[in-house]
Design a protein around this motif. Structure first.
Motif, PDB file in Angstrom:
ATOM      1  N   TYR A  63       0.840  -1.208   0.000  1.00 16.62           N
ATOM      2  CA  TYR A  63       0.000   0.000   0.000  1.00 16.62           C
ATOM      3  C   TYR A  63       0.872   1.254   0.000  1.00 16.62           C
ATOM      4  O   TYR A  63       0.661   2.179  -0.784  1.00 16.62           O
ATOM      5  N   LEU A 118      -6.487   5.603   4.918  1.00 15.25           N
ATOM      6  CA  LEU A 118      -7.511   4.912   4.140  1.00 15.25           C
ATOM      7  C   LEU A 118      -8.454   5.892   3.452  1.00 15.25           C
ATOM      8  O   LEU A 118      -8.640   5.842   2.236  1.00 15.25           O
ATOM      9  N   ILE A 122      -8.200   7.167  -0.662  1.00 14.98           N
ATOM     10  CA  ILE A 122      -9.005   6.143  -1.328  1.00 14.98           C
ATOM     11  C   ILE A 122      -9.299   6.508  -2.791  1.00 14.98           C
ATOM     12  O   ILE A 122      -9.274   5.647  -3.661  1.00 14.98           O
ATOM     13  N   SER A 129      -6.330   0.792  -2.188  1.00 17.72           N
ATOM     14  CA  SER A 129      -6.687   1.135  -0.810  1.00 17.72           C
ATOM     15  C   SER A 129      -7.130  -0.082  -0.011  1.00 17.72           C
ATOM     16  O   SER A 129      -7.082  -0.064   1.217  1.00 17.72           O
ATOM     17  N   LEU A 133      -6.827  -2.058   4.479  1.00 22.74           N
ATOM     18  CA  LEU A 133      -7.974  -2.518   5.278  1.00 22.74           C
ATOM     19  C   LEU A 133      -7.599  -3.523   6.370  1.00 22.74           C
ATOM     20  O   LEU A 133      -8.117  -3.416   7.491  1.00 22.74           O
TER      21      LEU A 133
END
Length: 153
Positions: A63, A118, A122, A129, A133
């Motif tokens: 990420y 997040l 996004i 994204s 999580l």
């Protein structure tokens, strides 16, 4: 190629953070202080924490590689550094110093920060994204565990 390089760098940093956090908590989860706490009924067995953090850090590293490739700016790095500090310091504060209330504040700040990642990124990151999580969900669970200990001990 940049994505692979960034992923590798973030993997090293994030697993370094896990190692540092583990070192700073000493033998905390196995000490009588922790073992005798009134813990939440939904507290997972110890091995789940290792599996969860391994998965989280792999996903979070990828990420961050996507995010840094897209936005290689000071804000991205600053937020990452704050996340690093909060993540590592929780282990020391909670397990080493037994400061459950301060640990709860730290984990809430960390959860807020990961939520900020997040929801702020996004749109530009789209489906990438989803990689953050697991971290966000785990922190919600971990916050509830810390909060339960704070309230019930």
């Amino acid at each position: 190629m940049k994505l692979i390089k960034y992923s590798f760098v973030f993997l090293i940093i994030n697993f370094g953070a896990l190692a540092l956090g583990n070192w700073l908590m000493t033998n905390g989860p196995k000490e009588s202080w922790y073992l005798n706490l009134n813990k939440a009924p939904w507290t997972p067995p110890g091995w789940v924490f290792g599996v969860a953090w391994f998965t989280i850090m792999v996903c979070y590293s990828i990420y961050m590689a996507y995010l840094y490739k897209l936005l290689p700016d000071a804000k991205t790095i600053f937020l990452f550094i704050i996340q690093f500090i909060l993540n590592v310091s929780w282990n020391y504060v909670f397990f080493n110093k037994h400061l459950v209330g301060m640990g709860f504040i730290i984990i809430l700040l960390l959860t807020f920060l990961i939520g900020l990642f997040l929801f702020t990124y996004i749109k530009p990151l789209k489906n990438s994204s989803l990689l953050i999580l697991p971290y966000f969900i785990w922190l919600l669970i971990a916050s509830s565990l810390n909060g339960y200990i704070l309230y019930n001990n």
